[in-house]
Design an enzyme around this catalytic site. Structure first.
Site: not given
Length: 295
Positions: A47-48, A110, A136, A141, A165, A207
């Site tokens: 994402t980052t 989503y 993850y 999100r 994560k 992370i």
């Protein structure tokens, strides 16, 4: 066997030039800065890294640039995930994973599947993936929390699912995972603000977002946490608390890019629909960084 996902991993940004092209010189600088200052492994295309606005070709070029710069010095992890299971499997099969210690695969977003849907998605991913998998979970999100029960079911059923994560910002959920996990399964924090407590409770580290800007201090804190040296570790945590809040004040990665901008490692540019950090936030970050290196 040494665990390549122990300590401080960083979710590396994708630096952009003012014209929105990828800034490969800045990317190389950030990789070198982290290798020199104690980061343990690098996660690409999370994402980052603004993975949703990077093209397939750019993703391949970013991988090549980081692999070349890293030159085998740190373990690398590649983000491959999504909410179309078939597409995720297709990407895994089409990607040369020989340079990677594992993949980081985000929980489907989503679509909001049931827990059984999440299990079946990752079952299919595990059966297709030739390298270790870090699950993850980031419900802020994805709009759907993957329960500890589902995570641990996957951990027990698939040998190549080696870690999660966890980024639900929920200490109770971390503790449930740490209490019930298989011995060889790692719980990695994705919450920079909670990671020290998680590490002291038996987690494998982080992370991190802020870690790539303050790698020496952050990786030292995590190492102290792994060694159970709580007092020394918390002294560093308290020193970094404000900047951890600041980088998420507007959006990620605009905040961390503002810190990297302060360090002359890359500029602040992000791709729409994200917008770069405001001058007000940049000023707060600049003030923090100025005082951070004085103290």
């Amino acid at each position: 066997m040494n665990n390549p996902f122990l300590g401080t991993g960083i979710a590396i940004v994708t630096p952009f030039n003012d014209d929105l092209s990828v800034d490969y010189n800045a990317l190389e600088k950030i990789v070198e800065y982290n290798i020199a200052n104690g980061t343990n492994y690098i996660v690409i295309s999370g994402t980052t890294g603004e993975s949703v606005t990077v093209t397939k070709q750019e993703k391949q070029d970013i991988i090549k640039a980081i692999v070349k710069t890293n030159n085998g010095r740190l373990p690398l992890v590649l983000g491959i995930g999504g909410n179309n299971t078939a597409t995720v499997i297709e990407e895994i099969k089409a990607t040369d994973l020989s340079e990677f210690a594992g993949i980081l695969s985000v929980s489907p977003y989503y679509s909001k599947p049931t827990q059984e849907g999440l299990y079946q998605h990752f079952k299919a991913v595990a059966e297709a993936c030739p390298v270790p998998i870090i699950l993850y979970n980031v419900p802020g999100r994805t709009s759907k929390n993957m329960s500890p029960e589902t995570t641990l079911r996957l951990a027990k059923d698939f040998k190549n699912i080696v870690a999660v994560k966890e980024a639900g910002n929920n200490m109770a959920q971390y503790l449930e995972l740490l209490r019930d996990k298989p011995e060889d399964f790692s719980v990695i924090s994705g919450d920079d603000d909670l990671v020290l407590g998680v590490t002291l409770a038996g987690g494998a580290g982080v992370i991190s977002v802020i870690g790539q800007a303050l790698p020496k201090e952050f990786s030292t804190m995590i190492q102290l946490g792994l060694e159970g040296k709580a007092k020394e570790a918390y002294a560093l945590h308290f020193k970094m608390m404000e900047i951890i809040d600041l980088i998420f004040e507007e959006n990620n990665p605009a905040g961390i890019k503002a810190v990297l901008n302060n360090l002359n490692l890359c500029n602040k540019t992000v791709r729409l629909p994200l917008v770069k950090a405001t001058d007000q936030l940049q000023n707060k970050i600049d003030d923090f960084m100025s005082n951070f290196y004085k103290s």
